[in-house]
Design a protein around this motif. Structure first.
Motif, PDB file in Angstrom:
ATOM      1  N   ASP A  32       0.850  -1.179   0.000  1.00  0.00           N
ATOM      2  CA  ASP A  32       0.000   0.000   0.000  1.00  0.00           C
ATOM      3  C   ASP A  32       0.890   1.234   0.000  1.00  0.00           C
ATOM      4  O   ASP A  32       2.102   1.125   0.129  1.00  0.00           O
ATOM      5  N   PHE A  33       0.286   2.366  -0.180  1.00  0.00           N
ATOM      6  CA  PHE A  33       1.042   3.598  -0.323  1.00  0.00           C
ATOM      7  C   PHE A  33       0.710   4.561   0.804  1.00  0.00           C
ATOM      8  O   PHE A  33      -0.432   4.665   1.226  1.00  0.00           O
ATOM      9  N   VAL A  34       1.724   5.245   1.264  1.00  0.00           N
ATOM     10  CA  VAL A  34       1.574   6.322   2.226  1.00  0.00           C
ATOM     11  C   VAL A  34       2.121   7.563   1.546  1.00  0.00           C
ATOM     12  O   VAL A  34       3.212   7.534   0.976  1.00  0.00           O
ATOM     13  N   THR A  35       1.359   8.645   1.605  1.00  0.00           N
ATOM     14  CA  THR A  35       1.823   9.871   0.955  1.00  0.00           C
ATOM     15  C   THR A  35       2.342  10.865   1.985  1.00  0.00           C
ATOM     16  O   THR A  35       1.923  10.857   3.151  1.00  0.00           O
ATOM     17  N   LEU A  36       3.231  11.714   1.544  1.00  0.00           N
ATOM     18  CA  LEU A  36       3.745  12.779   2.389  1.00  0.00           C
ATOM     19  C   LEU A  36       2.604  13.713   2.789  1.00  0.00           C
ATOM     20  O   LEU A  36       2.564  14.205   3.912  1.00  0.00           O
TER      21      LEU A  36
END
Length: 118
Positions: A33-37
């Motif tokens: 999964d992705f975590v964004t700034l």
């Protein structure tokens, strides 16, 4: 979140704005999964500091002790910051991040029903 990430992940977030994370909490179909700034920055803007948190409603937190994305100890710390006495914390000893097994869903439904009955 930021403080728990390794330096390599922090550098990737600064450079690209996205960190591709893998693990139990990720989508099994994708394997990550992705975590964004932007998510991390938004969360930092909404920190409560050291003050008590007034919710104005009953709170029931369910947290799996096998959660690899959010340590269950954060929930115990959160409970101590909630100003209301109407707070329940349920630690699911073998529960993961999703709490999506049938028995977990039953716990979630029971928690909502208990609060609804108040």
């Amino acid at each position: 979140m930021w403080d728990r990430y390794p330096k390599k992940a922090q550098a990737e977030l600064r450079r690209t704005g996205v960190y591709r994370r893998s693990g139990e909490a990720s989508d099994p179909a994708r394997g990550h999964d992705f975590v964004t700034l932007k998510l991390i920055e938004d969360g930092a803007r909404h920190l409560f500091g050291d003050r008590l948190i007034e919710t104005g409603c009953p709170v029931h937190i369910l947290h799996g002790t096998r959660d690899d994305a959010v340590p269950w100890q954060l929930s115990t710390a959160l409970v101590s910051r909630l100003a209301s006495d109407d707070v329940v914390l349920t630690l699911v000893k073998d529960g993961d991040h999703r709490l999506s097994r049938p028995e977990d869903i039953e716990r979630l439904i029971a928690a909502v029903a208990a609060i609804s009955d108040q």
